[in-house]
Motif scaffolding. Structure first.
Motif, PDB file in Angstrom:
ATOM      1  N   THR A 195     -32.921 -37.261  -5.919  1.00  0.00           N
ATOM      2  CA  THR A 195     -33.506 -38.002  -4.799  1.00  0.00           C
ATOM      3  C   THR A 195     -32.511 -39.033  -4.276  1.00  0.00           C
ATOM      4  O   THR A 195     -32.340 -39.197  -3.056  1.00  0.00           O
ATOM      5  CB  THR A 195     -34.804 -38.694  -5.224  1.00  0.00           C
ATOM      6  N   ARG A 196     -31.848 -39.733  -5.199  1.00  0.00           N
ATOM      7  CA  ARG A 196     -30.840 -40.716  -4.784  1.00  0.00           C
ATOM      8  C   ARG A 196     -29.660 -40.037  -4.104  1.00  0.00           C
ATOM      9  O   ARG A 196     -29.062 -40.592  -3.171  1.00  0.00           O
ATOM     10  CB  ARG A 196     -30.367 -41.528  -5.995  1.00  0.00           C
ATOM     11  N   TYR A 197     -29.341 -38.829  -4.555  1.00  0.00           N
ATOM     12  CA  TYR A 197     -28.246 -38.084  -3.925  1.00  0.00           C
ATOM     13  C   TYR A 197     -28.583 -37.760  -2.469  1.00  0.00           C
ATOM     14  O   TYR A 197     -27.736 -37.908  -1.575  1.00  0.00           O
ATOM     15  CB  TYR A 197     -27.973 -36.807  -4.722  1.00  0.00           C
ATOM     16  N   GLN A 198     -29.796 -37.325  -2.203  1.00  0.00           N
ATOM     17  CA  GLN A 198     -30.216 -37.053  -0.827  1.00  0.00           C
ATOM     18  C   GLN A 198     -30.199 -38.328   0.015  1.00  0.00           C
ATOM     19  O   GLN A 198     -29.827 -38.299   1.194  1.00  0.00           O
ATOM     20  CB  GLN A 198     -31.621 -36.428  -0.816  1.00  0.00           C
ATOM     21  N   LEU A 199     -30.565 -39.447  -0.587  1.00  0.00           N
ATOM     22  CA  LEU A 199     -30.500 -40.720   0.129  1.00  0.00           C
ATOM     23  C   LEU A 199     -29.049 -41.096   0.430  1.00  0.00           C
ATOM     24  O   LEU A 199     -28.746 -41.623   1.516  1.00  0.00           O
ATOM     25  CB  LEU A 199     -31.186 -41.812  -0.684  1.00  0.00           C
ATOM     26  N   CYS A 200     -28.141 -40.809  -0.504  1.00  0.00           N
ATOM     27  CA  CYS A 200     -26.708 -41.058  -0.264  1.00  0.00           C
ATOM     28  C   CYS A 200     -26.208 -40.229   0.917  1.00  0.00           C
ATOM     29  O   CYS A 200     -25.443 -40.722   1.767  1.00  0.00           O
ATOM     30  CB  CYS A 200     -25.891 -40.711  -1.502  1.00  0.00           C
ATOM     31  N   LEU A 201     -26.633 -38.973   0.983  1.00  0.00           N
ATOM     32  CA  LEU A 201     -26.234 -38.129   2.099  1.00  0.00           C
ATOM     33  C   LEU A 201     -26.737 -38.701   3.422  1.00  0.00           C
ATOM     34  O   LEU A 201     -26.021 -38.700   4.430  1.00  0.00           O
ATOM     35  CB  LEU A 201     -26.791 -36.719   1.904  1.00  0.00           C
ATOM     36  N   GLN A 202     -27.965 -39.219   3.428  1.00  0.00           N
ATOM     37  CA  GLN A 202     -28.520 -39.782   4.655  1.00  0.00           C
ATOM     38  C   GLN A 202     -27.755 -41.029   5.084  1.00  0.00           C
ATOM     39  O   GLN A 202     -27.429 -41.194   6.265  1.00  0.00           O
ATOM     40  CB  GLN A 202     -29.993 -40.124   4.441  1.00  0.00           C
ATOM     41  N   VAL A 203     -27.447 -41.907   4.132  1.00  0.00           N
ATOM     42  CA  VAL A 203     -26.690 -43.113   4.463  1.00  0.00           C
ATOM     43  C   VAL A 203     -25.297 -42.757   4.959  1.00  0.00           C
ATOM     44  O   VAL A 203     -24.791 -43.349   5.922  1.00  0.00           O
ATOM     45  CB  VAL A 203     -26.615 -44.054   3.235  1.00  0.00           C
ATOM     46  N   ARG A 204     -24.662 -41.773   4.303  1.00  0.00           N
ATOM     47  CA  ARG A 204     -23.342 -41.333   4.765  1.00  0.00           C
ATOM     48  C   ARG A 204     -23.409 -40.830   6.206  1.00  0.00           C
ATOM     49  O   ARG A 204     -22.560 -41.159   7.040  1.00  0.00           O
ATOM     50  CB  ARG A 204     -22.824 -40.224   3.852  1.00  0.00           C
ATOM     51  N   ASN A 205     -24.443 -40.039   6.526  1.00  0.00           N
ATOM     52  CA  ASN A 205     -24.598 -39.533   7.891  1.00  0.00           C
ATOM     53  C   ASN A 205     -24.860 -40.662   8.882  1.00  0.00           C
ATOM     54  O   ASN A 205     -24.374 -40.637  10.015  1.00  0.00           O
ATOM     55  CB  ASN A 205     -25.738 -38.517   7.951  1.00  0.00           C
ATOM     56  N   ASP A 206     -25.637 -41.662   8.449  1.00  0.00           N
ATOM     57  CA  ASP A 206     -25.895 -42.814   9.328  1.00  0.00           C
ATOM     58  C   ASP A 206     -24.607 -43.565   9.641  1.00  0.00           C
ATOM     59  O   ASP A 206     -24.411 -44.053  10.759  1.00  0.00           O
ATOM     60  CB  ASP A 206     -26.905 -43.762   8.673  1.00  0.00           C
ATOM     61  N   ILE A 207     -23.727 -43.661   8.646  1.00  0.00           N
ATOM     62  CA  ILE A 207     -22.444 -44.347   8.858  1.00  0.00           C
ATOM     63  C   ILE A 207     -21.546 -43.539   9.788  1.00  0.00           C
ATOM     64  O   ILE A 207     -20.937 -44.070  10.716  1.00  0.00           O
ATOM     65  CB  ILE A 207     -21.752 -44.608   7.505  1.00  0.00           C
ATOM     66  N   LEU A 208     -21.479 -42.237   9.558  1.00  0.00           N
ATOM     67  CA  LEU A 208     -20.612 -41.396  10.382  1.00  0.00           C
ATOM     68  C   LEU A 208     -21.115 -41.285  11.821  1.00  0.00           C
ATOM     69  O   LEU A 208     -20.324 -41.091  12.742  1.00  0.00           O
ATOM     70  CB  LEU A 208     -20.503 -40.003   9.759  1.00  0.00           C
ATOM     71  N   SER A 209     -22.419 -41.397  12.024  1.00  0.00           N
ATOM     72  CA  SER A 209     -22.979 -41.338  13.375  1.00  0.00           C
ATOM     73  C   SER A 209     -23.010 -42.708  14.037  1.00  0.00           C
ATOM     74  O   SER A 209     -23.539 -42.837  15.143  1.00  0.00           O
ATOM     75  CB  SER A 209     -24.393 -40.757  13.330  1.00  0.00           C
ATOM     76  N   GLU A 210     -22.483 -43.733  13.343  1.00  0.00           N
ATOM     77  CA  GLU A 210     -22.390 -45.101  13.851  1.00  0.00           C
ATOM     78  C   GLU A 210     -23.761 -45.765  14.009  1.00  0.00           C
ATOM     79  O   GLU A 210     -23.900 -46.770  14.690  1.00  0.00           O
ATOM     80  CB  GLU A 210     -21.627 -45.146  15.184  1.00  0.00           C
ATOM     81  N   LYS A 211     -24.769 -45.191  13.404  1.00  0.00           N
ATOM     82  CA  LYS A 211     -26.076 -45.847  13.376  1.00  0.00           C
ATOM     83  C   LYS A 211     -26.049 -47.037  12.435  1.00  0.00           C
ATOM     84  O   LYS A 211     -26.729 -48.039  12.651  1.00  0.00           O
ATOM     85  CB  LYS A 211     -27.148 -44.843  12.932  1.00  0.00           C
ATOM     86  N   LEU A 212     -25.254 -46.924  11.384  1.00  0.00           N
ATOM     87  CA  LEU A 212     -25.125 -47.972  10.381  1.00  0.00           C
ATOM     88  C   LEU A 212     -23.716 -48.555  10.480  1.00  0.00           C
ATOM     89  O   LEU A 212     -22.741 -47.927  10.068  1.00  0.00           O
ATOM     90  CB  LEU A 212     -25.379 -47.384   8.993  1.00  0.00           C
ATOM     91  N   ALA A 213     -23.612 -49.750  11.055  1.00  0.00           N
ATOM     92  CA  ALA A 213     -22.308 -50.365  11.263  1.00  0.00           C
ATOM     93  C   ALA A 213     -21.799 -50.999   9.974  1.00  0.00           C
ATOM     94  O   ALA A 213     -22.555 -51.619   9.229  1.00  0.00           O
ATOM     95  CB  ALA A 213     -22.395 -51.419  12.364  1.00  0.00           C
ATOM     96  N   CYS A 214     -20.490 -50.857   9.729  1.00  0.00           N
ATOM     97  CA  CYS A 214     -19.861 -51.401   8.521  1.00  0.00           C
ATOM     98  C   CYS A 214     -18.532 -52.046   8.884  1.00  0.00           C
ATOM     99  O   CYS A 214     -17.873 -51.666   9.853  1.00  0.00           O
ATOM    100  CB  CYS A 214     -19.607 -50.301   7.488  1.00  0.00           C
ATOM    101  N   SER A 215     -18.132 -52.985   8.052  1.00  0.00           N
ATOM    102  CA  SER A 215     -16.806 -53.575   8.168  1.00  0.00           C
ATOM    103  C   SER A 215     -15.784 -52.684   7.461  1.00  0.00           C
ATOM    104  O   SER A 215     -16.137 -51.735   6.757  1.00  0.00           O
ATOM    105  CB  SER A 215     -16.792 -54.974   7.561  1.00  0.00           C
TER     106      SER A 215
END
Length: 504
Positions: free
Chosen positions: A93-113
């Motif tokens: 379950t945590r692995y699937q959540l990691c995939l979602q967060v990674r996709n959010d970062i790559l799609s620029e939905k989740l901004a990071c420094s």
């Protein structure tokens, strides 16, 4: 039977056939069985329709209701982001959540420094490749197939390599847990964004998350409504309403309204808000239905987070292949949908705004600007039989002080027009202020930027008095106004008061 394509978080496509009369719950369960997921309540299926690329499939309705042609295309994504990933019971379950967060970062939905990109990327590398091997990994080229950022640079890869060295000894599940522990601290983690406008027509974005409702203006959070502070959420037509509990020093409740692009968008925001509140705040779904004028009979009927955590999972941790590096996949459909959704909202609010709407939004108080022809003329009667004529004005600058965050330009008529307007106003009152003792009356006019001493000689001052004795001369007053405005072109007469007072 109908052909269905489900795009998974790791970039793979799961193809299957289902009955045309099947409901969303049946399709969702088949996808979860394919992924070997037990903690299913955090996830959902997204379908695309005209004008809106992200819509959550209603699991209690037939799937065929939402599609016109085959194959039916959907995306499997995280719907409820857990605020504490450590409470998830299984690694998969945590692995699937990691995939979602990674996709959010790559799609620029989740901004990071830059530092956050490097730290999160190092945990992804540790999860998939294991400990750093100095003999095999001599330069950052071993990271060329990994995707950590939408704008990946050699400097970022070098920093990831440096951090990868310090994660020695971490298992894949530990690295993923550290990844999520850092990701949950990001400002936009788990925020579902909806473009809207506030009561003044300013473009904003409303975010829904586990803690409540957030309001953004140009990527800056300007307000937050926590779930405990919200009494009611409702929608009517294309408006979304939030009723807030009174504060410590407030007596009454407050209702705040937001304008959405359409009725469908308002209902969508309302449903997402109801679902998030029920899942994260209640121990069980609310079974009561109380339809009202501003509400619907929709209620979230699946398990809440509390119920999900209470269900024991009696099986060994399943084994699965990790593909966090994205080395096997190109940009996925789910990433493309996320990019399009962010591009449509882009924190700027409603699309297709006309020039007139922009002008009204930039200067909402233009219609309230007062000109001299609308000046109020009041007649205050005193107890005495003689009187004194007093006229008050106020100097104004061409630019008003900052009002509600925007500068405001005052529109002024020409000087000659102002004098004529004031003269007409005064003449209308001539019959009302006439007095049998007019020969013994002192007339005094107080006008901005012009003054006089007792002898009647004008003096320079910010504010003074002009007066005459004898018969009332309204032409003289009009000339005084014209003289005052000539001395101060920025002056605008706002108010004229006429009073009568006997001389001592």
């Amino acid at each position: 039977m109908a052909a269905v394509q489900v795009f998974l978080l790791d970039g793979e496509t799961y193809e299957l056939n289902i009955d045309r009369k099947a409901k969303g719950e049946e399709l969702f369960n088949k996808v979860c069985e394919h992924l070997n997921l037990v903690e299913r309540d955090y996830f959902g299926l997204i379908y695309e329709e005209k004008g809106d690329p992200r819509n959550w499939l209603e699991l209690d309705k037939r799937v065929s209701k939402f599609f016109k042609a085959e194959p039916w295309k959907l995306s499997f994504e995280v719907k409820f982001y857990p605020p504490d990933p450590t409470q998830l019971q299984e690694d998969i379950t945590r692995y699937q959540l990691c995939l979602q967060v990674r996709n959010d970062i790559l799609s620029e939905k989740l901004a990071c420094s830059f530092a956050t990109h490097a730290m999160l990327g190092s945990y992804l590398v540790q999860s998939e490749l294991g400990d750093f091997n100095s003999d095999e990994y001599t330069d950052p080229s071993y990271l060329k197939d990994f995707r950590f950022s939408p704008n990946q640079t050699p400097e970022l890869e070098a920093k990831v390599m440096e951090l990868h060295k310090i994660h020695k000894g971490q298992t894949p599940s530990e690295a993923e847990l550290h990844y999520l522990e850092n990701a949950k601290k990001l400002a936009m983690y788990g925020v579902d964004l909806h473009p809207a406008k506030d009561s003044e027509g300013v473009n904003i974005t409303i975010g829904v998350c586990s803690t409540g409702l957030l309001v953004y203006n140009d990527k800056l959070r300007i307000n937050r409504f926590a779930w405990p502070k919200i009494l009611k959420i409702a929608y009517k037509r294309n408006y979304f309403y939030v009723k807030i509990r009174p504060g410590e020093y407030e007596q009454y409740e407050q209702t705040i309204g937001f304008k959405l692009p359409s009725h469908r968008a308002a209902k969508k925001l309302w449903r997402v808000s109801v679902e998030h509140h029920t899942f994260f705040r209640l121990t069980s779904p609310d079974a009561t239905v109380k339809p009202g004028i501003l509400s619907s009979n929709f209620r979230y009927s699946r398990r809440t987070q509390y119920q999900t955590k209470q269900i024991p999972i009696d099986r060994e941790q399943p084994s699965f292949e990790r593909t966090l590096s994205s080395r096997k996949i190109p940009v996925t459909r789910s990433l493309d949908l996320s990019r399009r959704s962010i591009k449509n909202s882009n924190f700027r609010g409603l699309p297709n705004e006309s020039d007139e709407e922009k002008e009204n939004r930039e200067h909402p108080t233009d219609r309230e600007t007062k000109s001299p022809d609308k000046s109020s003329l009041s007649d205050k009667k005193s107890k005495s039989k003689a009187g004194r004529l007093k006229m008050e004005g106020r100097a104004k600058t061409a630019t008003r002080p900052k009002m509600e965050g925007r500068a405001k330009t005052v529109k002024r008529p020409k000087m000659e027009e102002r004098a004529k307007m004031a003269t007409r106003k005064i003449r209308r009152k001539e019959a009302e202020v006439s007095s049998p003792h007019s020969n013994a009356i002192e007339r005094r006019s107080s006008i901005s930027s012009t003054s006089s001493d007792d002898s009647g000689t004008p003096i320079d001052d910010d504010r003074g008095t002009y007066y005459t004795t004898g018969a009332i001369s309204y032409q003289a007053l009009a000339e005084a106004i014209q003289e005052a405005t000539a001395m101060n072109p920025d002056m605008q007469v706002e108010k004229i008061e006429i009073q009568q007072e006997s001389l001592p």
